[in-house]
Design a protein around this motif. Structure first.
Motif, PDB file in Angstrom:
ATOM      1  N   CYS A   4      -6.017   1.881  -1.646  1.00  0.00           N
ATOM      2  CA  CYS A   4      -5.213   0.932  -0.889  1.00  0.00           C
ATOM      3  C   CYS A   4      -5.973   0.494   0.357  1.00  0.00           C
ATOM      4  O   CYS A   4      -6.690   1.277   0.963  1.00  0.00           O
ATOM      5  CB  CYS A   4      -3.891   1.564  -0.480  1.00  0.00           C
ATOM      6  N   LYS A   5      -5.751  -0.776   0.720  1.00  0.00           N
ATOM      7  CA  LYS A   5      -6.483  -1.300   1.871  1.00  0.00           C
ATOM      8  C   LYS A   5      -5.580  -1.344   3.098  1.00  0.00           C
ATOM      9  O   LYS A   5      -5.473  -2.343   3.790  1.00  0.00           O
ATOM     10  CB  LYS A   5      -7.039  -2.684   1.556  1.00  0.00           C
ATOM     11  N   ASP A   6      -4.920  -0.256   3.319  1.00  0.00           N
ATOM     12  CA  ASP A   6      -4.004  -0.187   4.453  1.00  0.00           C
ATOM     13  C   ASP A   6      -4.801   0.043   5.729  1.00  0.00           C
ATOM     14  O   ASP A   6      -5.606   0.963   5.805  1.00  0.00           O
ATOM     15  CB  ASP A   6      -3.014   0.958   4.225  1.00  0.00           C
ATOM     16  N   GLU A   7      -4.576  -0.825   6.721  1.00  0.00           N
ATOM     17  CA  GLU A   7      -5.371  -0.706   7.947  1.00  0.00           C
ATOM     18  C   GLU A   7      -4.888   0.428   8.847  1.00  0.00           C
ATOM     19  O   GLU A   7      -5.673   1.076   9.524  1.00  0.00           O
ATOM     20  CB  GLU A   7      -5.332  -2.029   8.710  1.00  0.00           C
TER      21      GLU A   7
ATOM     22  N   TRP B 182       0.815  -1.207   0.000  1.00  0.00           N
ATOM     23  CA  TRP B 182       0.000   0.000   0.000  1.00  0.00           C
ATOM     24  C   TRP B 182       0.854   1.264   0.000  1.00  0.00           C
ATOM     25  O   TRP B 182       2.021   1.257   0.392  1.00  0.00           O
ATOM     26  CB  TRP B 182      -0.948   0.026   1.197  1.00  0.00           C
ATOM     27  N   CYS B 183       0.226   2.367  -0.353  1.00  0.00           N
ATOM     28  CA  CYS B 183       0.971   3.617  -0.422  1.00  0.00           C
ATOM     29  C   CYS B 183       1.139   4.229   0.961  1.00  0.00           C
ATOM     30  O   CYS B 183       1.990   5.078   1.177  1.00  0.00           O
ATOM     31  CB  CYS B 183       0.300   4.597  -1.356  1.00  0.00           C
ATOM     32  N   GLY B 184       0.298   3.818   1.905  1.00  0.00           N
ATOM     33  CA  GLY B 184       0.486   4.270   3.278  1.00  0.00           C
ATOM     34  C   GLY B 184      -0.074   5.634   3.587  1.00  0.00           C
ATOM     35  O   GLY B 184       0.250   6.224   4.612  1.00  0.00           O
ATOM     36  N   SER B 185      -0.904   6.158   2.714  1.00  0.00           N
ATOM     37  CA  SER B 185      -1.436   7.493   2.964  1.00  0.00           C
ATOM     38  C   SER B 185      -2.870   7.418   3.491  1.00  0.00           C
ATOM     39  O   SER B 185      -3.654   6.582   3.060  1.00  0.00           O
ATOM     40  CB  SER B 185      -1.413   8.310   1.674  1.00  0.00           C
ATOM     41  N   GLU B 186      -3.183   8.316   4.392  1.00  0.00           N
ATOM     42  CA  GLU B 186      -4.536   8.391   4.968  1.00  0.00           C
ATOM     43  C   GLU B 186      -5.608   8.686   3.929  1.00  0.00           C
ATOM     44  O   GLU B 186      -6.728   8.233   4.027  1.00  0.00           O
ATOM     45  CB  GLU B 186      -4.580   9.522   6.004  1.00  0.00           C
ATOM     46  N   VAL B 187      -5.226   9.501   2.942  1.00  0.00           N
ATOM     47  CA  VAL B 187      -6.229   9.953   1.976  1.00  0.00           C
ATOM     48  C   VAL B 187      -6.646   8.880   0.995  1.00  0.00           C
ATOM     49  O   VAL B 187      -7.746   8.923   0.455  1.00  0.00           O
ATOM     50  CB  VAL B 187      -5.711  11.152   1.156  1.00  0.00           C
ATOM     51  N   CYS B 188      -5.756   7.916   0.775  1.00  0.00           N
ATOM     52  CA  CYS B 188      -5.972   6.970  -0.314  1.00  0.00           C
ATOM     53  C   CYS B 188      -7.171   6.061  -0.046  1.00  0.00           C
ATOM     54  O   CYS B 188      -7.295   5.463   1.009  1.00  0.00           O
ATOM     55  CB  CYS B 188      -4.712   6.136  -0.513  1.00  0.00           C
ATOM     56  N   LYS B 189      -8.033   5.960  -1.038  1.00  0.00           N
ATOM     57  CA  LYS B 189      -9.209   5.102  -0.895  1.00  0.00           C
ATOM     58  C   LYS B 189      -8.958   3.736  -1.521  1.00  0.00           C
ATOM     59  O   LYS B 189      -9.658   2.784  -1.260  1.00  0.00           O
ATOM     60  CB  LYS B 189     -10.414   5.750  -1.599  1.00  0.00           C
TER      61      LYS B 189
END
Ligand SMILES: [Zn+2]
Lengths: 950, 245
Positions: A39-42, A30-37
């Protein structure tokens, strides 16, 4: 399963081996950004509101530094202002190969939550992995990989923020890379450009490391040093024996001299002397270097002169005369040492250095020389705009590089520590210079502390012996809050005595492997400075839950002996226990109870029993040849085992001091035997090697001068001859002799039983020894507790405990920390002694000559327990006639001859001419030698009782 | 120079796998027509070829044959070009003999030998390219070859390695991970029953870690069994398509 992932083979050719490795590409990174919808980063790391105010980027942005920016500007990246940084895997791997310290620092930064540093595994991401193209160098390929990853981020963020304003900014100092990145449509800045654009933090600019590009501006084109050889030539040179590899140690007293210690076994030469700037060739203390040996006719003798690099801070007035300073020393052919020159540096061991700025003569100059507190480190040129503010301040500086056309290394400002001479600042400097970890405990460490309110549970009671009914008490110096031992003694029905030593059960609270344990292992020991204690474990444990205070229930690890009245051990038992101490006494209080015949309570009876047994034990130990040594630091209570001062308050030793000590020694020996019996391969023990006979030369010579013989063939012989060495009308002589004997000793060290065969403890005359009794302040004791607990089935084992290699490296760390703690302690005493004498002005005092040197005598002042040097050579005065005889040893100054142990009178004052190295100066009053001694100061101050203001 | 970082802080291994992920497995059965059964298997870069003959009459001396079950004869070898360093490998060196013995023990536990008394089953395995986990690749390839030969077994035998890096068990080690220090174990499992056919470990390991490591290896074996099953089924489909008309 990996079915969905394609894979690419990556071939790495090295030598004749062809290594084929698999390389999987993934689509779940994942890209690791809060904004990104998408990526499924927890738990995204990068913030939506990534604002660093800058003139160049007015929008929220993430920074992507390239490898060189990360390597050289780590001081900037560590600053709290810099947040939301993407560290690419490519960059991280390159850093890992090129600099272990920087790698460690960036990893720490990544772990710090507030920094919002995110590691993007770009080499395994399906869209950012690139293959090396034919003809492309590895570096170019990595630069391209960085650009591709940055581009991916730019596009990915635009796509997923619905055209939001979030951007990525690539930081690189490489011109070609920057151009290519711009063509590629990336936002890219040079690091310096970007940092200077930041609003509201001018201090950051000073942290910028100087880059090779800029250095040309600073320094003249004159080549000062020979070029370093490339690593490949060094390696082949070492292989064919033309070059030697070793660790460079700068000479503390002479900046033009150093020694390389060759660390390879089997070389006939293990030290190479280096003289002169050219031959030192930019080696800095502790660097690993390659040296070339000179032919024998060019070998020289170490010069015994003191030379300090104190030329004025004038940029290009390079002193050509420096080389000549050394030549004046007449060579003595008998002491010629292998001599050589540095041809290359294999590994730099630079760290940030504490010191002070010597301001440039030119008022507006931004380049200044920095003088490190450690005299073995050369001065460092730094660039700063805040020189005026930094005058008189202790600062920290890091070295960036040392080009061959620069007299000094270049560096940059890291941080300001405070006003020089200030007690707080000086303590901080002292801790930093001695590598004492002293930051407050991190939240991660604190999270492993027991939750308050804490109490002993049913579970605990079930597995422990209940010893709450026993009349246990502790005896410590006044004001002691970390009580780790308590004792009891009672008569058994069969007429024998039961003696118990109860030690705080620290290993119950500190479980193997967690952050708390790792921190304690890294700190290794609690460090006691004058008026300050740097704890090994958080205060909740050291001063509360583990401290065996009176009238509270505490967990303990008990060692209980059944003894007869002759102090012979009949039975030994170890058990985890619960105790309730009935009294926390000071040494004086305990002594009073023992002496007061009217007192007959349980505590007093217990103390008397202990005292009586201790005397027998001590007698027996002395008989076997245990040494009683002295240290001049009379203000301190001296630990007879380590010879470390362990306590600052106690000034006189009472019987009770040695009573407690005797039982601690007994417990340590019993435990050492038990853990060694159980774990012959991985017991952590402590040994004290017997010193090589030559160490005693000075002691024997000194005693000879008073017609006494000292036998050193065994500890027992030494102890006996020390006991018999007395001189009529000179009661202090014996103490002086013991002080000298202390200096002949080796350092006691921890070791792992599986890695060594010599276990003997010379000072204690014990065949085996360990540390069990102070787990609150020594990590070794915690390991010993764990081993003992496993041995008696009270606790479970864990892999590292049984691994002798891991334990051996732990021992190395502990030995290092103990040594540094000791040095820090001494430095702290020295600093406080100076404070004390500064307040008193010049005073005169009686003392004894402890050592005689070529151009000085070293004097011990018994009243203050301090030493000082009287120099007979002075910069601004013609030297008197000196004649040194190493046989005596004696020193003839004009008409007077000085012997060891001579009584002299001196004045004591503080020399504050060099603010970084203030020192105690002594000058001779008596015997009167015209032109050398000084007159008695006019107003003789009233002799007061020595008292430190600490 | 710093050694390899076997597991990054982000949880990726050298080749980009996560701790529990297996390498890509590709396999084909019936690669040789002459043999009774054969299989070729790639487990990452480790490539193994297995050939099975039998069951047939015991060759050589009679004394070797058993009256109540079949004898399993295993032979393991490595191709000269299988490792980075080219080395001539004499037949039957100590390492190969040991490996042969391990394979024999593994398959004696899985093959229903009692169905073929007084006969012999030959299993020949060759490592064509070695990149860690030679034993497991051999077992997996041989299993497929036995299935191909139609020899009845209790279950697939699936083998996999697992190793320890800083308290994390890694499944299916590649060569760099195997040689990167730390203990590794090889485990052969009969996945359906959960019985262990063989467990092998050369270095010391702390007791506390053993359960976790075996668990990791067993999970990996179960994953492998699915892959092997798919290979067999796919092969069956192909064959049945061919033989339909
Ligand atoms: Zn994303």
């Amino acid at each position: 399963m990996l079915k969905s992932k394609t894979f690419v083979k990556k071939t790495r050719a090295g030598g004749v081996l062809k290594i084929v490795r698999e390389h999987y590409l993934r689509d779940d990174i994942w890209c690791g950004s809060e904004v990104c919808k998408e990526c499924k980063d927890e738990a995204p790391v990068l913030q939506e509101d990534a604002c660093i105010e800058s003139n160049l980027c007015s929008y929220p942005h993430y920074l992507i530094p390239d490898t060189n920016v990360l390597l050289h500007q780590i001081d900037i990246l560590e600053h709290t202002l810099i947040r939301n940084v993407i560290i690419l895997q490519t960059v991280l791997q390159e850093v890992r190969h090129r600099s272990a310290p920087v790698y460690k620092r960036i990893k720490d930064a990544i772990h710090e939550k507030e920094k919002h540093f995110y590691t993007f595994t770009n080499e395994h991401h399906r869209e950012t992995f690139i293959e090396r193209e034919p003809g492309e160098s590895a570096n170019d390929r990595n630069d391209r990989a960085i650009r591709v990853a940055a581009k991916w981020y730019a596009d990915h963020l635009t796509k997923n923020t619905n055209g939001g304003s979030l951007k990525v900014v690539l930081l690189t100092d490489d011109r070609a890379n920057k151009e290519k990145a711009e063509q590629y449509g990336l936002t890219v800045y040079r690091c310096e450009e970007y940092i200077k654009s930041l609003i509201g933090n001018p201090e950051l600019v000073d942290r910028l490391a100087l880059k090779p590009d800029d250095q040309n501006e600073i320094i003249g084109s004159k080549l000062l040093f020979p070029e370093h050889l490339p690593l490949s030539r060094i390696q082949s040179g070492i292989k064919n024996g033309g070059l030697l590899q070793g660790t460079f140690h700068a000479n503390r007293d002479n900046y033009l001299e150093g020694t390389v210690f060759i660390n390879r076994e089997g070389e006939d030469i293990n030290e190479v002397l280096l003289q002169g700037l050219q031959n030192l060739n930019r080696a800095v203390h502790q660097d690993v270097v390659a040296v070339e040996l000179f032919p024998k006719e060019r070998w020289v003798a170490p010069s015994s002169v003191v030379l300090q690099d104190d030329s004025p801070n004038d940029e290009d007035a390079e002193e050509d005369e420096t080389e000549n300073k050394l030549k004046g020393v007449p060579p003595d052919s008998s002491v010629l040492k292998p001599t050589g020159r540095v041809v290359g540096v294999i590994k730099r061991n630079w760290r940030p250095y504490c010191g002070m700025l010597s301001q440039s003569m030119i008022k507006e100059a931004t380049r200044h020389l920095f003088t490190p507190a450690d005299r073995r480190i050369p001065r460092i040129r730094i660039e700063t705009r805040q020189a005026a503010n930094l005058a008189g301040q202790r600062i920290m500086v890091a070295i960036d590089g040392w080009p061959k056309n620069s007299r000094y290394p270049n560096g940059h400002f890291v941080k300001n520590l405070g006003t020089a001479g200030d007690k707080e600042t000086e303590t901080e400097v002292l801790l930093l210079e001695h590598d004492v970890p002293h930051l407050p405990f991190s939240p991660a460490v604190l999270s492993f502390l027991p939750k308050m309110p804490w109490s002993i549970t049913e579970e605990d009671m079930k597995v422990r012996a209940d010893l709450r009914h026993l009349c246990v008490c502790s005896v410590d110096p006044p004001g002691c809050t970390d009580i780790d031992d308590a004792l009891h003694c009672r008569e058994l029905e069969n007429g024998n005595l039961e003696v118990g030593v109860h030690i705080a059960d620290v290993s119950h609270f500190i479980r193997p492997g967690n952050a708390l344990d790792q921190e304690a292992a890294s700190r290794g020991t609690t460090v006691y400075l004058c008026g300050k204690r740097i704890d090994m474990v958080p205060e909740l444990l050291s001063s509360n839950l583990c401290s065996l205070r009176s009238n509270v229930e505490r967990l303990a690890f008990s060692c209980i002996w059944e003894m007869n009245h002759n102090a012979e051990i009949i039975k030994t038992r170890f058990t985890k226990s619960v105790i309730n101490s009935k009294a926390s006494l000071t040494y004086a209080e305990a002594q009073m109870k023992i002496d007061d015949t009217t007192m007959n309570d349980d505590i007093t009876k217990s103390l008397r029993g202990l005292n009586r047994l201790a005397k027998i034990l001590k007698g027996r130990r002395t008989e076997k040849g245990a040494l009683t040594l002295s240290s001049p630091e009379v203000r301190f209570h001296i630990d007879s085992e380590t010879h470390d001062p362990i306590d600052l308050q106690t000034k006189e030793l009472k019987e009770t001091n040695s009573m407690v000590e005797e039982f601690m020694l007994l417990a340590n020996i019993s435990v050492a035997q038990k853990i060694y019996d159980e774990f012959s391969e991985c017991a952590l023990l402590r040994k004290h090697p017997s010193p090589p006979p030559s160490n005693y030369d000075i002691l024997i010579k000194a005693a000879k001068s008073k017609d006494l013989d000292i036998h050193t063939d065994s500890a027992k012989a030494l102890a006996d001859s020390l006991n018999n060495a007395t001189v009529r009308n000179f009661p202090y002589f014996n103490t002086l002799l013991r002080i000298l004997a202390t200096r002949c000793m080796m350092q006691a060290v921890y070791f792992c039983s599986g890695m060594d065969s010599d276990f003997h403890h010379y000072g204690l005359a014990s065949p085996i020894y360990t540390h069990f009794t102070s787990p609150i302040r020594r990590y070794a004791d915690i390991i010993v507790h764990r081993l003992l607990a496993v041995a008696i089935n009270a606790d479970s084992t864990y892999p590292e405990l049984m691994d002798k290699h891991k334990q051996s490296s732990l021992c190395n760390n502990l030995n290092y920390r103990h040594k540094m703690a000791q040095y820090a302690q001494r430095a702290s005493v020295a600093f406080h002694t100076q404070l004390f004498f500064k307040n008193k002005g010049i005073i005169n005092e009686e003392g004894f000559i402890l050592f005689v040197r070529k151009n000085a005598i070293i004097i011990l002042i018994p009243k203050f327990g301090m030493e000082g040097t009287v120099f007979f050579e002075n910069k601004d005065k013609p030297s008197p006639r000196l004649k040194f005889d190493s046989e005596g040893p004696t020193l003839e100054v004009e008409e007077h001859t000085f012997h060891m142990f001579d009584k002299v009178k001196v004045t004591i004052s503080v020399d504050a001419s060099n603010i970084q190295h203030q020192r105690i100066r002594m000058a001779l009053i008596e015997p009167v030698i015209p032109g050398v001694s000084v007159p008695v100061p006019e107003s003789e101050p009233v002799a007061k009782k020595a008292k430190l203001d600490c | 120079m710093a050694g390899l970082e076997l597991l990054s802080d982000q949880g990726y291994r050298l080749d980009g796998r996560k701790a529990t992920e297996l390498r890509k497995v590709q396999a084909r059965t019936s690669v040789f027509a002459q043999a009774d059964g054969s299989a070729y298997l790639e487990q990452g870069n480790t490539k193994a070829l297995a050939v099975v003959y039998g069951p047939h009459e015991t060759r050589g001396s009679r004394s070797k044959s058993l009256h109540d079950r079949a004898v399993i004869n295993c032979q393991f070898s490595m191709a000269t070009f299988s490792t980075a360093e080219r080395k001539r490998r004499p037949h039957g060196d100590r390492k190969s003999s040991e490996m042969s013995l391990h394979l024999k023990q593994t398959f004696e536990a899985a093959v229903l030998t009692e169905l073929y008394p007084r006969s012999q089953i030959d299993i020949y395995v060759k490592i064509l390219q070695a990149d860690g986990g030679n034993y497991s690749a051999c077992v997996n390839a041989a299993t497929l070859a036995l299935v191909d030969a139609g020899i009845p077994m209790r279950d697939y035998v699936c083998a996999c390695t697992a190793g320890f890096v800083e308290d994390t068990p890694l499944a299916d080690l590649c060569h760099a991970e195997e040689s990167g220090g730390g203990t590794s174990l090889a485990l052969a499992l009969l996945p359906r029953s959960g019985n262990i056919a063989l467990l092998q470990m050369d270095a010391r390991l702390h007791q506390d870690h053993l359960d976790a490591l075996i668990e990791a290896a067993m999970t990996a074996c179960k994953g492998l069994s699915k892959v092997l099953d798919d290979v067999v089924r796919q092969h069956l489909e192909e064959v049945s398509v061919l033989t339909r008309d």
